[in-house]
Design an enzyme around this catalytic site. Structure first.
Site, PDB file in Angstrom:
ATOM      1  N   CYS A 128       0.808  -1.230   0.000  1.00 60.48           N
ATOM      2  CA  CYS A 128       0.000   0.000   0.000  1.00 60.48           C
ATOM      3  C   CYS A 128       0.845   1.286   0.000  1.00 60.48           C
ATOM      4  O   CYS A 128       0.315   2.360  -0.303  1.00 60.48           O
ATOM      5  CB  CYS A 128      -0.953  -0.013   1.184  1.00 60.48           C
ATOM      6  SG  CYS A 128      -0.218  -0.668   2.675  1.00 60.48           S
ATOM      7  N   HIS A 223      -2.297   6.659   4.153  1.00 55.59           N
ATOM      8  CA  HIS A 223      -0.854   6.614   4.403  1.00 55.59           C
ATOM      9  C   HIS A 223      -0.218   7.883   3.821  1.00 55.59           C
ATOM     10  O   HIS A 223      -0.616   8.345   2.746  1.00 55.59           O
ATOM     11  CB  HIS A 223      -0.216   5.417   3.701  1.00 55.59           C
ATOM     12  CG  HIS A 223      -0.565   4.076   4.278  1.00 55.59           C
ATOM     13  ND1 HIS A 223      -1.338   3.898   5.403  1.00 55.59           N
ATOM     14  CD2 HIS A 223      -0.199   2.828   3.884  1.00 55.59           C
ATOM     15  CE1 HIS A 223      -1.445   2.596   5.663  1.00 55.59           C
ATOM     16  NE2 HIS A 223      -0.766   1.932   4.754  1.00 55.59           N
TER      17      HIS A 223
HETATM   18  N1  NAP Z   1      -5.159  -2.977   4.867  1.00 56.68           N
HETATM   19  C1  NAP Z   1      -4.448  -2.458   3.876  1.00 56.68           C
HETATM   20  O1  NAP Z   1      -4.305  -1.223   3.746  1.00 56.68           O
HETATM   21  C2  NAP Z   1      -3.784  -3.352   2.878  1.00 56.68           C
HETATM   22  C3  NAP Z   1      -3.195  -2.770   1.779  1.00 56.68           C
HETATM   23  C4  NAP Z   1      -2.549  -3.574   0.837  1.00 56.68           C
HETATM   24  C5  NAP Z   1      -2.535  -4.938   1.012  1.00 56.68           C
HETATM   25  N2  NAP Z   1      -3.132  -5.482   2.084  1.00 56.68           N
HETATM   26  C6  NAP Z   1      -3.090  -6.941   2.222  1.00 56.68           C
HETATM   27  O2  NAP Z   1      -4.400  -7.462   2.069  1.00 56.68           O
HETATM   28  C7  NAP Z   1      -4.555  -8.618   2.902  1.00 56.68           C
HETATM   29  C8  NAP Z   1      -5.764  -8.432   3.809  1.00 56.68           C
HETATM   30  O3  NAP Z   1      -5.605  -7.249   4.548  1.00 56.68           O
HETATM   31  P1  NAP Z   1      -6.771  -6.626   5.436  1.00 56.68           P
HETATM   32  O4  NAP Z   1      -6.178  -5.395   5.981  1.00 56.68           O
HETATM   33  O5  NAP Z   1      -8.061  -6.560   4.675  1.00 56.68           O
HETATM   34  O6  NAP Z   1      -6.902  -7.738   6.610  1.00 56.68           O
HETATM   35  P2  NAP Z   1      -8.125  -8.048   7.595  1.00 56.68           P
HETATM   36  O7  NAP Z   1      -8.960  -6.863   7.829  1.00 56.68           O
HETATM   37  O8  NAP Z   1      -7.510  -8.735   8.748  1.00 56.68           O
HETATM   38  O9  NAP Z   1      -9.005  -9.100   6.770  1.00 56.68           O
HETATM   39  C9  NAP Z   1      -8.541 -10.404   6.513  1.00 56.68           C
HETATM   40  C10 NAP Z   1      -9.556 -11.133   5.637  1.00 56.68           C
HETATM   41  O10 NAP Z   1      -9.003 -12.396   5.262  1.00 56.68           O
HETATM   42  C11 NAP Z   1      -9.929 -13.421   5.617  1.00 56.68           C
HETATM   43  N3  NAP Z   1      -9.172 -14.634   5.934  1.00 56.68           N
HETATM   44  C12 NAP Z   1      -8.182 -14.779   6.836  1.00 56.68           C
HETATM   45  N4  NAP Z   1      -7.714 -16.045   6.810  1.00 56.68           N
HETATM   46  C13 NAP Z   1      -8.435 -16.713   5.884  1.00 56.68           C
HETATM   47  C14 NAP Z   1      -8.439 -18.054   5.398  1.00 56.68           C
HETATM   48  N5  NAP Z   1      -7.599 -18.970   5.868  1.00 56.68           N
HETATM   49  N6  NAP Z   1      -9.332 -18.377   4.429  1.00 56.68           N
HETATM   50  C15 NAP Z   1     -10.177 -17.458   3.938  1.00 56.68           C
HETATM   51  N7  NAP Z   1     -10.228 -16.172   4.355  1.00 56.68           N
HETATM   52  C16 NAP Z   1      -9.355 -15.810   5.325  1.00 56.68           C
HETATM   53  C17 NAP Z   1     -10.684 -12.875   6.799  1.00 56.68           C
HETATM   54  O11 NAP Z   1     -11.908 -13.571   6.920  1.00 56.68           O
HETATM   55  P3  NAP Z   1     -12.677 -13.717   8.332  1.00 56.68           P
HETATM   56  O12 NAP Z   1     -13.411 -12.414   8.525  1.00 56.68           O
HETATM   57  O13 NAP Z   1     -13.584 -14.860   8.080  1.00 56.68           O
HETATM   58  O14 NAP Z   1     -11.651 -13.968   9.384  1.00 56.68           O
HETATM   59  C18 NAP Z   1     -10.868 -11.426   6.343  1.00 56.68           C
HETATM   60  O15 NAP Z   1     -11.899 -11.345   5.377  1.00 56.68           O
HETATM   61  C19 NAP Z   1      -3.216  -8.780   3.626  1.00 56.68           C
HETATM   62  O16 NAP Z   1      -2.403  -9.653   2.878  1.00 56.68           O
HETATM   63  C20 NAP Z   1      -2.629  -7.407   3.591  1.00 56.68           C
HETATM   64  O17 NAP Z   1      -1.217  -7.416   3.660  1.00 56.68           O
HETATM   65  C21 NAP Z   1      -3.770  -4.738   3.038  1.00 56.68           C
END
Ligand code: NAP
Length: 314
Positions: A128, A223
């Site tokens: 990001c 950010h």
């Molecule tokens: N946040 C950002 O600004 C950002 C920016 C760029 C990239 N990312 C990347 O995007 C990804 C997610 O980030 P996030 O911030 O959205 O995280 P988050 O809010 O913690 O959400 C995680 C998601 O993944 C699901 N999940 C976790 N383990 C799983 C599994 N084994 N099988 C299926 N679904 C699963 C969760 O489902 P449940 O609700 O069912 O637990 C939830 O929907 C990460 O790799 C992060 O590095 C994030």
């Protein structure tokens, strides 16, 4: 696949911080056939009028989805993405699982969009902070040739996911502090090496000297990055400002901040000035919505690139 309205999209991680923004943006971008997947914890829940399905290998490999947008974390992506690809879909993955894999395109549409069409099933969506940084560096590099980049980040809590956002909501302002909540190798956080390695890959400048210091600040969304760069050719601040004003997905704003960037698509860049401490030095400051251009929007733009590539080939 030809148009958003007849493309079948699967959002894996749809209940998370990035996934929920993805669902809203897909609707805005005209995608009508959307399914939402998450872990067994969320299966059966209702989200945006959709029933959350469990992201099992069987469900993802069934062959009834054209493009999967993954935002589930590195471990889950490593496990699940290959099943989606085995079912014939293209997977756009937002974790760091595949970003630096040789042969897997790492794509910011405004910077290296053509690479998306070289995919063999997986396209990686960058970090990001990398995405807005490369949007700003690209036009400056094309004009004057980058010789080096230094960057200090001020990253919001939503970058660490939905649970971290909940924690910040529950925290007293007296307890707010900077955090450095990434893996530390004794010298650098992995966030800092990601920013360097991903920027080099996307800009196809494998030797670009680039050094980052990353911190997380008690801000909910958006950010910011302070950037100091050097160029081969002199580039006056006023020329840099003009180049950035006409760069795609970039908007010049005198004093960018996360608050101004949150909820909008463009990367805001300002404080564009000479850095007199080095030859041909420039200093800038950017802010961008990490959940939109830093994650969900970039991935949807990649899906749109694939659709326009299909139309061009038809
Ligand atoms: N946040 C950002 O600004 C950002 C920016 C760029 C990239 N990312 C990347 O995007 C990804 C997610 O980030 P996030 O911030 O959205 O995280 P988050 O809010 O913690 O959400 C995680 C998601 O993944 C699901 N999940 C976790 N383990 C799983 C599994 N084994 N099988 C299926 N679904 C699963 C969760 O489902 P449940 O609700 O069912 O637990 C939830 O929907 C990460 O790799 C992060 O590095 C994030």
């Amino acid at each position: 696949m030809a148009s958003p309205s007849d493309t079948r999209i699967g959002v894996v991680g749809g209940t998370g911080a990035v996934g929920t923004v993805t669902l809203g943006l897909l609707r805005e971008h005209g995608f009508e056939h959307v399914r939402v997947f998450a872990s067994a914890r969320s299966a059966g829940k209702q989200l945006n009028g959709l029933t959350v399905e469990e992201a099992t290998p069987e469900a993802l490999s069934r062959g009834d989805v054209d493009v999967f947008l993954f935002s589930v974390g590195t471990g889950a992506s490593r496990e699940l993405v290959p099943h989606a690809v085995a079912g014939g879909a293209v997977a756009v993955d937002k974790s760091s699982a595949y970003r630096l894999e040789p042969g897997i395109p790492l794509v910011v549409p405004e910077v290296n969009g053509a690479r998306a069409l070289e995919n063999e099933g997986i396209i990686a969506n960058p970090n990001c902070c990398t995405i807005p940084l490369t949007c700003v560096l690209k036009p400056l590099h094309e004009e004057a040739g980058l010789t080096r980049v230094r960057v200090a980040t001020y990253q919001s809590v939503s970058g660490a996911g939905a649970q971290a956002m909940e924690r910040l909501r529950g925290e007293s302002p007296d307890d707010h502090d900077l955090r450095m909540d990434w893996d530390f190798d004794g010298e650098e956080f992995d966030e800092e090496s990601k920013l360097r390695d991903e920027t080099r890959k996307i800009m196809e400048l494998p030797d670009l000297p680039i050094q980052a210091t990353c911190v997380r600040v008690p801000v909910m969304v958006g950010h910011a990055e302070a950037i100091w760069l050097g160029t081969e050719e002199p580039l006056p601040a006023e020329s840099a400002r003009e180049l950035l004003a006409s760069a795609p997905s970039v908007r010049v704003e005198d004093f960018p901040s996360p608050g101004k960037a949150a909820g909008i698509d463009d990367v805001l860049v300002g404080r564009i000035r000479r850095d007199p401490t080095v030859e041909n030095g420039l200093a800038l400051f950017l802010a961008s919505d990490n959940l939109r251009k830093g994650a969900a929007l970039n991935a949807i733009q990649i899906a749109e690139l694939l659709l326009s590539g299909d139309r061009a080939a038809a």
